[in-house]
Enzyme design. Sequence first.
Site, PDB file in Angstrom:
ATOM      1  N   LYS A  81      -2.941  -2.318 -11.722  1.00 12.39           N
ATOM      2  CA  LYS A  81      -1.606  -1.374 -11.990  1.00 12.39           C
ATOM      3  C   LYS A  81      -1.199  -1.507 -13.161  1.00 12.39           C
ATOM      4  CE  LYS A  81       2.713  -1.547  -9.447  1.00 12.39           C
ATOM      5  NZ  LYS A  81       3.561  -2.175  -8.382  1.00 12.39           N
TER       6      LYS A  81
ATOM      7  N   SER B  69       5.693  -4.052  -2.300  1.00 16.63           N
ATOM      8  CA  SER B  69       4.898  -2.750  -3.110  1.00 16.63           C
ATOM      9  C   SER B  69       3.468  -3.392  -2.828  1.00 16.63           C
ATOM     10  CB  SER B  69       5.220  -2.649  -4.319  1.00 16.63           C
ATOM     11  OG  SER B  69       6.485  -1.880  -4.411  1.00 16.63           O
TER      12      SER B  69
ATOM     13  N   SER C  86       5.203   0.375  -4.277  1.00 17.29           N
ATOM     14  CA  SER C  86       5.099   1.207  -5.420  1.00 17.29           C
ATOM     15  C   SER C  86       3.748   1.255  -6.070  1.00 17.29           C
ATOM     16  CB  SER C  86       5.998   0.480  -6.439  1.00 17.29           C
ATOM     17  OG  SER C  86       5.802  -0.923  -6.768  1.00 17.29           O
TER      18      SER C  86
END
Length: 485
Positions: free
Chosen positions: A78, A177, A153
Amino acid sequence: MDLHKLYLSEQLEGIKSGKFSSTELTTHYLERISKFDEDLNSFITVTEDQAIAKAKKSDERYKNNTNLPLDGLPIAHKDIFCTKDVLTTCGSKMLSNFEAPYSSTVFEKLDNEGMVMLGKTNMDEFAMGSSNETSYFGPVKNPWNTEYVPGGSSGGSASCVSAELAPVATATDTGGSIRQPASLCGLTGIKPTYGRVSRYGMIAFASSLDQGGVVARSAADAALILEAMCGHDPKDSTSLNLERPDLTTNLNNPIKGMKIGLPKEFFEKEMPSYVEKSIEDAISIYKDLGAEIVEVSLPNINLSLPIYYIIAPAECSANLSRYDGVRYGYRCEDPKDIEDLYMRTREEGFGNEVKRRILIGTYALSAGYYDAYYLKAQKCRQLVANDFKEVFKNIDVLLSPTTPGTSFKAGEKTNDPIAMYLQDIFTIPANLAGLPGLSIPCGENAGLPLGLQLVGNSLEEDKLLQFAHSYQLNTDWHSKMPDIS
Ligand code: GLN
């Protein structure tokens, strides 16, 4: 060979036994990324040359018998995890030119095990969102149906693993998330106990809630990688002073005789009938496996969403004050004076959702309102944590849906922040209490996957993964993948 169909342990075995090399495996994924990611937009940066160089080194280590535990396995990170000399944007214009001068502990740990980074995944700006529509680098699509969102997210991480452009990806979870996008993309996602995974070099959103974890295609895959991410880090003052846990040895142990709690307050909410049905089916599988099901009550749990939307913005307003155009990141053109520099940099560098959170947080922390909002929210947070403490005296795990339903269409909730925030109604409580939680695929509706959430007592990731693995040994929801070829 369809190398992307193999689970991580099979890929590792394949490399070890010489069936294929890390270079072949890595190239296979890089080709898939270049073929399919233009549409999905799950990567912000693809580190192709570095990946091939790393994979070649890994292959050499196998030749010399100096291979590392996870040597040669590809992974996507990420874009919230700092990676030295590689663009690290956190999905924001504010960091769109930021090459981190150091690497996060999470990256270092996996790198030290020999894992090969394929690239950095797209995400909601500063990890604020539930649909991956707030990224400066454009929205991410759900590989099950590209008109739908992948969740957020960590939407890029979920989308790329679901599309099998990477076998596994790191992610972070402040209010859901990891689990919410795992649910919407048909993956296994786990957020460990707060403090298990170092936050050093993981760009801060709400420091008392943020926790790193992983999205994978199975509980066994998730266990393998999460284990390597855990462990005490003196560079993070909230890192737990504990050895790296063993998350894989007990995976196959039976769950017979263990107790599953169903939080009454969650099941009182109105749910679509397909959610009810999928959860009921999962419960009956657990019953067949010998688990005992009990109803439990978490009387303060319904306060979670309002508590979160005071605490998270309050912490983010403090954390994001560092982006001022002076030290690093975006800087506005031709500032008149220092005030103009601050104001225009922040106005131009941040997107709307981030600005909304900073405004709410600054307001909640201001002298006149601190006691009424922030302090009150902290007190209520303790009530929620106490509720969990009480129920875990009698049960092993809590079971609920992960999300109120399957994915929603892109654009559907962008003008209604409350509707978007409600996506996390089932996931936020675990963050408030710092508890581990995971999501596993447990059903589908109209071709879109749905997740089941399990929340465990503090430090009991091993038990959570054991529950998830025994479910996956007896069902095949986790092995269904979208057809994107
Ligand atoms: N959707 C939640 C939010 O926007 C949670 C985000 C997260 O876990 N990073 O705050």
